[in-house]
Design a protein around this motif. Structure first.
Motif, PDB file in Angstrom:
ATOM      1  N   THR A   1     -28.948 -13.040  -5.456  1.00 27.63           N
ATOM      2  CA  THR A   1     -28.314 -13.874  -6.473  1.00 27.63           C
ATOM      3  C   THR A   1     -29.351 -14.621  -7.305  1.00 27.63           C
ATOM      4  OG1 THR A   1     -26.186 -14.196  -5.369  1.00 27.63           O
ATOM      5  CG2 THR A   1     -26.961 -16.000  -6.746  1.00 27.63           C
TER       6      THR A   1
ATOM      7  N   THR B   1     -23.334 -12.085 -10.174  1.00 32.72           N
ATOM      8  CA  THR B   1     -24.315 -12.942  -9.527  1.00 32.72           C
ATOM      9  C   THR B   1     -23.606 -14.060  -8.773  1.00 32.72           C
ATOM     10  OG1 THR B   1     -26.075 -12.541 -11.120  1.00 32.72           O
ATOM     11  CG2 THR B   1     -26.141 -14.629  -9.959  1.00 32.72           C
ATOM     12  N   GLY B   2     -23.894 -14.175  -7.483  1.00 38.70           N
ATOM     13  CA  GLY B   2     -23.309 -15.242  -6.687  1.00 38.70           C
ATOM     14  C   GLY B   2     -21.856 -15.076  -6.346  1.00 38.70           C
TER      15      GLY B   2
END
Length: 351
Positions: A18, A43-44
């Motif tokens: 991430t 992402t994340g």
């Protein structure tokens, strides 16, 4: 993408992946040894779908403020153990690392407080003008997608949860506490107080008005049992005493991996319950707090004590037992600079 995911499937280090891709991570999906489907949405953002049907849809979020590292470490460990098979998933789970650019920078925010941008606030005023506003909109969409796209079948009623994990800027008279979003006259849930106690959280702030926080968004927009949970004070990565989070860590892991969480029967006498008496918003750049920077959350003062000034406006203690929480003179004009809270009870409206 397969080459990127190979080490992830081996070491489970989704947090490193991430933070190496803060501006975006291509979607990907793969299966774990126990039949769980793991899907990277961004992402994340990672979603887990267990092979066997259950009725629970759980969202765990952290890093909405990038310098609040203990919850990030707790969630990163949980994801790693799911990916590497050390922990077996029982229920649908979405894990969100809220603000990767701020996590990389080691700051609360990059441009704007992400936790004041939900329930559509990201698009008010000038609109989607910065990364935090765009991320808030995306996080709303991911939560909506998770709650609505149930691949597994077998349950007619879905039980939705969102626990947004934080640590506070300053210390607190009660180290751990939770914020229970405004429920619009619906009853407080006894089972949720019991779960909070299993997390070592027995101080709860009951909100009385709508908010722009992530937990209010999940509660109001999706009917989720949702909370902002403050687990202690902000520390840099590597400086957290993780033993202080052992009960929360264990309860969260049990939440996602077991049919039930071991809890105690709710007893209001074991809790410190507060409700918001008033919010003090910053109106000018002259706003100033009249107590020390290290004063703890839930500190109370005698009647008449000067708490803050904002130009010619003075804010003083108005009620016996009134206490301060979340004081921050550095917020943007128009935002909440402090809440004043008073003791309360839930006996009259508990399910």
């Amino acid at each position: 993408m397969a080459q990127t995911l190979l080490p992830l499937q081996q070491d489970g280090d989704f947090l490193t992946l991430t933070l190496a891709n803060p501006d975006g991570l291509a979607p990907a999906q793969f299966s774990l040894a126990d039949g769980t489907t793991a899907s990277i949405w961004d992402t994340g953002v990672i979603c887990f779908e267990p092979k066997t049907a259950t009725a629970k849809d759980i969202v765990l979020s952290c890093g909405v403020h990038g310098n609040e590292t203990a919850p990030i470490e707790i969630c990163a460990e949980l994801v790693k153990d799911l990916l590497t098979g050390k922990l077996t998933l029982k229920h649908r789970l979405l894990v969100l690392f809220g603000n990767p650019p701020a996590i990389n920078a080691g700051t609360r925010e990059v441009s704007e407080n992400l936790n004041r941008l939900f329930s559509g606030h990201h698009s008010l005023g000038a609109g989607l003008i910065n990364a935090e506003r765009k991320r808030a909109k995306a996080l709303e969409e991911y939560v909506s997608r998770f709650y609505s796209q149930v691949r597994i079948t077998g349950a007619t009623t879905r039980n939705r949860y969102l626990y947004d994990l934080h640590t506070a800027i300053r210390g607190s008279r009660f180290e751990k506490f939770a914020v229970y979003p405004f429920l619009h006259d619906k009853p407080w849930q006894k089972a949720e107080f019991e779960f909070l106690q299993a997390c070592d959280v027995t101080t709860v702030l009951l909100m009385q008005t709508p908010a722009s926080t992530f937990s209010y968004y999940a509660s109001n927009s999706h009917g989720a049992d949702a909370f902002t949970i403050e687990l202690g004070k902000v520390q840099p990565f590597g400086k957290n005493d993780m033993s202080r989070f052992s009960k929360a860590r264990a309860a969260l892991r049990q939440l996602v991996s077991s049919d039930t969480v071991q809890t105690q029967r709710f007893d209001e006498q074991q809790f410190q319950l507060y409700q918001v008496y008033r919010a003090i918003n910053k109106q000018t750049q002259e706003f100033k707090l009249h107590f020390a920077d290290d004063v703890e959350n839930f500190t109370s003062y005698p009647l008449g004590t000067l708490l803050a000034t904002d130009g010619d406006t003075e804010y003083r203690v108005e009620r016996e037992g009134e206490a301060i929480i979340f004081p921050n003179a550095k917020v943007a004009i128009g935002q909440r600079a402090m809440l004043m809270v008073v003791p309360t009870t839930v006996a009259h409206n508990l399910a």
